[in-house]
Design an enzyme around this catalytic site. Sequence first.
Site, PDB file in Angstrom:
ATOM      1  N   ILE A   4       0.824  -1.202   0.000  1.00 37.67           N
ATOM      2  CA  ILE A   4       0.000   0.000   0.000  1.00 37.67           C
ATOM      3  C   ILE A   4       0.858   1.252   0.000  1.00 37.67           C
ATOM      4  O   ILE A   4       0.542   2.248  -0.659  1.00 37.67           O
ATOM      5  CB  ILE A   4      -0.952  -0.064   1.208  1.00 37.67           C
ATOM      6  CG1 ILE A   4      -1.977  -1.187   0.990  1.00 37.67           C
ATOM      7  CG2 ILE A   4      -1.639   1.263   1.466  1.00 37.67           C
ATOM      8  CD1 ILE A   4      -2.642  -1.686   2.249  1.00 37.67           C
ATOM      9  N   ASP A   5       1.963   1.215   0.714  1.00 36.08           N
ATOM     10  CA  ASP A   5       2.847   2.374   0.826  1.00 36.08           C
ATOM     11  C   ASP A   5       3.482   2.708  -0.519  1.00 36.08           C
ATOM     12  O   ASP A   5       3.465   3.858  -0.974  1.00 36.08           O
ATOM     13  CB  ASP A   5       3.923   2.079   1.864  1.00 36.08           C
ATOM     14  CG  ASP A   5       4.392   3.321   2.603  1.00 36.08           C
ATOM     15  OD1 ASP A   5       3.777   4.382   2.432  1.00 36.08           O
ATOM     16  OD2 ASP A   5       5.358   3.220   3.369  1.00 36.08           O
TER      17      ASP A   5
END
Length: 668
Positions: free
Chosen positions: A402-403
Amino acid sequence: MTATTDGSTGAMPPRAAAASDTAGTTPETAGVHHTAVDAVRRATDFLLAQQDPQGWWKGDLETNVTMDAEDLLLRQFLGILDEATLRASALHVRGEQRPDGTWATFFGGPGELSTTIEAYVALRLAGDRPDAPHMARASAWIRARGGIAEARVFTRIWLALFGWWKWEDLPELPPELLYFPKWFPLNIYNFGCWARQTIVPLTVVSAKRPVRPAPFPLDELHTDKDRPNPPKPLAPPTTWDGLFQRLDKVVRGYRTVAVRGLRTAALKYATRWIVERQENDGCWGGIQPPAVYSVIALHLMGYDLQHPVMRAGLESLDRYAVWRQDGARMIEACQSPVWDTCLAAIALVDAGVPADHPQLVRAADWMLGEEIVRPGDWAVRRPQLPPGGWAFEFHNDNYPDIDDTAEVALALRRVRHRDPERVDRAIGRAVRWNLGMQSRNGGWGAFDVDNTSPFPDRLPFCDFGEVIDPPSADVTAHVVEMLAVEGLAHDPRTRRGIDWLLGQQEPDGSWFGRWGVNYIYGTGSVVPALTAAGFPGSHPAIRRAVGWLQTVQNEDGGWGEDLRSYQDPARWSGRGASTASQTGWALMALLAAGERDSRAVERGVEWLAATQREDGSWDEPHFTGTGFPWDFSINYHLYRQVFPLTALGRYLHGEPFAKKPFPEVEGG
């Protein structure tokens, strides 16, 4: 070398309107401004020169010598350890030993028992005699701290492979656990993806309990060689530790009564699970530890070294080696090209490099080609969510994170690409995927949804660091910033993320940093996200953050934070030797909060300019990246370049996506 907008060579000026505008400033402020201009020019030149012709950036990813020791032990176990590799790895391991004979897990850190044991064994493999002064110091230190019996489970597993430890004295890890249903508290998907990828092959190793002939004894690493594993009292049964210690005894007993057919089926299931998750380049998850254990597990299940799966796996492990000029060989735990490339692109655009610069377009092309458009393990919890994200590494289609997805979207949005519709489609998929990966509490973890079970951490086996992936402030902040830039600051899901962030602020005004060290990283991530979402600098949460950053600024003008803040925040939060990356994070937060003309910002800019090297780079031996808080630390060699440049660029040109405050948050 720097290129102009048409690709010709020459000095790269920052964006002209901002760079030349010093009207209304004091002579002192104007001096800081011109100092920053020169620092940005040199840093930009340096960073552009580091780009690979294919369009990516990648700095070395330095961790600790357990990577090198375990690489040698793997090769010894498989019978493929060659003299050149052994000598080169031993040269690196020796070079990392501290004067007291120990090895640490980060620069300037204290000696660590398991790391020191593994390094010692690696040097014994290389022929270093146990009575040599550097070895005697190490073994004496190990014995003084309880010897091998006090080492972590992973270290004792490696020793058990050669009979230096008894398999019976290790926690049991049966392969049948792969059959646990998804609702069961200890099912494999309740573990973080990095732990999951490691545990599955280790269930095979634990079931097989192989022992290779030991090339030498290790009696000198026991406090009493006749009683290498003295009994320890169990924790009270009313505690979680006591409960799980007793559960481990039950599981050990199961080994003696395990149904042979079920055990055989479970081992085959684990083998299939491993093979299905091998990446195109032969690695597993782009991470060295799961790859090492997967190779061992498959070999134990009958895969010979010439099998295509094994050949590809071993070849992938060779690519983790960094050969230094002195002949030393360092093993990276992982490689970070996607992360490094998106951060480099952000830094360069924010520093004034034209958005259509050929090198930025080439970086965007490479990032677009790395998008993952097929489901991975995350789909177990989100089966209906269409894919669309990026991983950290060159090859890791099973585990996009996600990052990286948020930061790649932020990078792509800055570049003026020749095919804007392609960029829009990729970012649209990233937004949809990240929104779909939001946890119930409103935050975002790194790889999975709602990976918050309290039980995996309690297992006696899991003493090697973080094994779950709960939402963190830094990842959530990057997602919120990306959503705000994409016009979704008002979206209820974004607002839930913001509410979660506000609830996570520490009493002193900082935020905890899960994937970077530590409160400076968390704060440096959250404040720009809040202001991108429309929070004014006058908001109470931002004012508290500004106040905290001002109080922890070092006398030299920079910021730094020691990794010991994970263990002792009262003493170490925001405290440590100034570093370029952490100074960059602090400045990014202060600039987002509207503190450009403050003395704290000026001093930070002056420190960056004063510590910059002639070639435009910064030196940073300190570890400012985090794998597992305290247990596994990282020195990303590109951090020292991209974050100072980002901060200096924003000092000169302002925030890249400045927004008007929302009425509902204006004034707090």
